[in-house]
Scaffold this active site. Structure first.
Site, PDB file in Angstrom:
ATOM      1  CG  ASP A  11       2.512   4.046  -1.889  1.00 12.21           C
ATOM      2  OD1 ASP A  11       3.036   4.465  -2.587  1.00 12.21           O
ATOM      3  OD2 ASP A  11       1.069   3.889  -1.500  1.00 12.21           O
ATOM      4  CG  ASP A  54       0.094   3.083  -4.726  1.00 16.33           C
ATOM      5  OD1 ASP A  54       1.068   3.168  -5.649  1.00 16.33           O
ATOM      6  OD2 ASP A  54      -0.123   3.036  -4.041  1.00 16.33           O
TER       7      ASP A  54
END
Length: 736
Positions: free
Chosen positions: A416, A618
């Site tokens: 990420d 996430d």
């Protein structure tokens, strides 16, 4: 009584090999209401996951029937650490070892120096009797207990072997035949020696948790009724205000409300550099205040602190079983009965061949002793125990043993971007306004301030830094992945991507799109803002890359692991930052609920994927990946979803986690290989009469110690890339 799906923890006494643990595990698993049972031979504990209505006393009774002692560990109860229990066991084994050695050594001397003498044989019988029947009684008691439940373990082999050797020698003494009393005594002594060293080694392997617990502060200075009172940290409660002076440990998790200082967080994050903390910043229990006085408002105490969470994660990993251990468990379950049958066959075979009874008994005893599967049972759990403990020291937490195997197959690491590769602390970098800039920043900043998004906070802070007053707004609505809209002073203000503004009917001029493209090519995240049907300006926020990000990507590439950047940011900005890091594959413009889909798409293409992330959005991707690696400075949801937790906001720890897991798995395979090879090669030698029982006893004891010692090498493990990563360790802003 337990709650549905709750875990019940027991301490277990009496296990001597992996087959013991497997036997207890099977009995517990068969009890009504038990969903799962995991018994750790190395940790000497059992963890039971049970449904509603289970009675722990029934579980204790079921295990007691098969000859083992287990005791319930109540939730929150302070229990004896595994390291302490193993050290107590080592002290007890040392006592019986010394007693056995004092009697066995003179018997050995008589056997070697005075041959064939009835007097010598009689003295040997007298000396060795206490060794076999008193100092070695633990083997016979355990073997008898197993016999009552129609099971067997390594103590069964030792008991049968030593009793056979001694009782045969008594018969031989009475019938004037060769004796080997000294063999029976030396077998007991050598195995006790092995158990002593093994207990010491297992204690060292278990020290990680004890060392973590010892990090806690022993006292706290708390302000009560205007006075500073010293109390035990366990007496603190959320809301208390504590004072931490230079050189003292922070007694609980909290937030600094006054003062500033540098805090040594190495015991939690593995990072050697102190970090600067000031009013409003969080601090964790067990970290060390290095400079000025700070006043801390307590938020979490006792079992709810970050340190306690780390301890629980390490305990969970050490108590769990790796899939590779299942093979060792299956073999251990049938190994002892098979060995007894083989030993009987060896005894019969030698007698049929015409050999003397002494030779036949000696070779059968050698088979019994050399075959003890203790090394097999220690091969996996000791490596897991030491590897997970070493990881905790370095700021890497493995949640379960399975991770060590899964991580070895990883060929792609997906990062990420925001908060993982970048600091996640954005600033307002550029503003281009088509009109009054102050009015623009007041309206846009007020809407963004109410959104509670990192980008929004950056815009609001940037507006305030430019002298603009932020106002309260009437209403606000976040549009996930696109932007935010709100109403202020009769204006419907929209801030976000061009698509959002266009969908809401605002005209987006070409010059605004050109400005966005220009800002994005500089690596900034750009977006529009407008109201009353018109775009009023373009804003850009900037996020700096973490110092270790580039090196982490380079180290992964050295290991032939592909890297991918996954972000909700626009492609131009993402590509600009990825190119600085050396990441070639970029997946951009991904909405929060699409991240898991992208991970699944990579897996479907044949990739074995690890995902590294930190935010709430996430969590699905962390759960979908073959391996989820959560940044511990991120949200609780992300940390809970990950398989591995990196305690510092340092992407380089991804490399550390992969390398340490790979080294731990190699150690497990080495242990299993030598344990299997040892038994496979030694049993035929013993059956063929090529292995004296005393040598067999020494070799068996050495095999267990060697497996634990090999695992202990992980305590000194350092990442081969650590030298290059050290110079790039995070600065004060990198870990929280």
């Amino acid at each position: 009584m337990s709650e549905t799906g709750s875990s019940i923890l027991f301490e277990v006494d009496g296990m001597t090999c992996a087959s013991c643990a497997l036997r207890i595990e099977r009995v517990l698993s068969r009890q009504d209401g038990v969903d799962e049972a995991v018994v750790s031979f190395a940790g000497q504990e059992a963890k039971v996951t049970a449904g509603d209505g289970i009675d722990p006393d029934e579980l204790v009774a079921a295990v007691s029937k098969i000859g083992y002692d287990i005791s319930l560990v109540a939730p929150g109860e302070e229990r004896t650490s595994a390291a302490t229990r193993f050290n107590v066991e080592a002290a007890a084994q040392r006592v019986v070892l010394v007693g056995a050695a004092v009697l066995t050594l003179p018997a050995m001397a008589l056997a070697m120096l005075v041959h064939g003498s009835m007097a010598s044989h009689t003295v040997q019988a007298v000396l060795i009797a206490p060794v076999v029947f008193w100092f070695g009684r633990q083997f016979h008691i355990n073997a008898l207990t197993r016999l009552r439940s129609f099971t067997a373990n390594m103590d069964t082999l030792v008991s049968v072997g030593t009793l056979a050797a001694y009782l045969y020698s008594v018969w031989a003494l009475l019938t004037d035949r060769p004796v080997f009393f000294e063999t029976a005594g030396m077998i007991v002594t050598l195995i006790l020696l092995g158990r002593y060293f093994e207990a010491r080694a297992k204690g060292r392997a278990s020290e990680a948790i004890s060392q973590l617990l010892e990090l806690s502060a022993t006292s706290a200075h708390v302000l009560r009724n205007g006075e500073l009172v010293t109390v035990d940290p366990l007496e603190l409660a959320p809301g208390d205000r504590v004072v931490v002076l230079p050189g003292e440990k922070v007694p609980a998790d909290g937030v600094i409300v006054a003062g500033s200082s540098s805090i040594d967080e190495s015991m939690l994050t593995g990072e050697s550099k102190p970090v600067d903390r000031m009013a409003g910043d969080p601090v964790s229990a067990a970290t060390i205040n290095q400079q000025g006085r700070i006043d801390v408002e307590v938020t979490h105490v006792g079992p709810n602190t970050k340190l306690s969470q780390i301890v629980r994660m390490v305990e969970q990993a050490q108590a769990s079983k790796a899939p590779i251990q299942k093979l060792a468990d299956r073999i251990s379950a049938v190994f002892v009965p098979v060995v007894i049958v083989v030993a009987v066959g060896v005894l019969a075979g030698w007698l049929v061949s015409g050999a003397s009874a002494a030779t036949a008994v000696q070779n059968a005893v050698a088979v019994l002793i050399i075959a003890c599967p203790c090394a097999l049972g220690l091969a996996t759990p000791t490596a897991i125990m030491v590897g997970s403990g070493r990881g905790a020291e370095l700021g890497v937490l493995f949640k379960n043993a399975e991770v060590f195997e899964r991580i070895a197959a990883i060929d792609t690491v997906v990062f990420d971007k925001t908060g993982t590769l970048t600091r996640g602390a954005m600033t307002l970098a550029e503003v281009e306004v088509y009109g009054d800039e102050t009015e623009f920043l007041r309206l846009v900043g007020s809407v963004e301030a109410a959104s509670n998004h990192p980008v929004g906070k950056a815009v609001a802070l940037g507006a305030e830094e430019r002298g603009v007053t932020i106002e309260l707004i009437d209403e606000v609505e976040a549009v996930p992945g696109l932007g935010v809209r709100g109403r202020i002073r009769h204006h419907d203000v929209v801030v976000g991507k061009p698509k959002l503004l266009a969908d809401l009917g605002l005209f987006v001029p070409e010059k605004a799109l050109d400005t966005i493209e220009h800002m994005e090519r500089s690596g900034h995240t750009a977006f529009l803002a407008g109201w009353d049907g018109e775009v009023r300006g373009v804003l850009a926020v900037a996020d700096t890359l973490r110092p270790t990000a580039e090196q982490a990507v380079a180290e992964l590439r050295k290991r032939s692991i592909d890297t991918v950047m996954l972000t909700g940011d626009n492609r131009r900005t993402a590509v600009a930052q990825a190119s600085r890091l050396g990441i070639e594959t970029v997946i951009a413009d991904v909405l929060p609920d699409e991240k898991a889909f992208e991970i699944d798409r990579l897996r479907s293409s044949g990739k074995v994927v690890a995902f590294v992330g930190d935010g709430i959005n996430d969590a699905p991707a962390l759960a979908t990946a073959d391996l989820g690696i959560a940044i511990g400075t991120g949200t609780d949801v992300a940390v809970e979803s990950g398989d591995v937790v990196l305690m510092a906001g340092n992407p380089a720890l991804t490399v550390t986690a992969i390398e340490l897991a790979a080294k731990t798995l190699r150690t497990i395979k080495q242990n299993l290989f030598w344990a299997f090879a040892y038994n496979t090669a030694a049993i035929p030698l013993a059956a063929a009469g090529l292995l004296n029982p005393m040598i067999a006893a020494g070799a068996m004891a050495f095999s267990s110690v060697s497996v634990v010692t090999n695992s202990l090498r992980l305590r000194r493990w350092t990442d081969p890339a650590d030298g290059s990563l050290d110079s790039n360790r995070p600065t004060a802003g990198d870990s929280v």
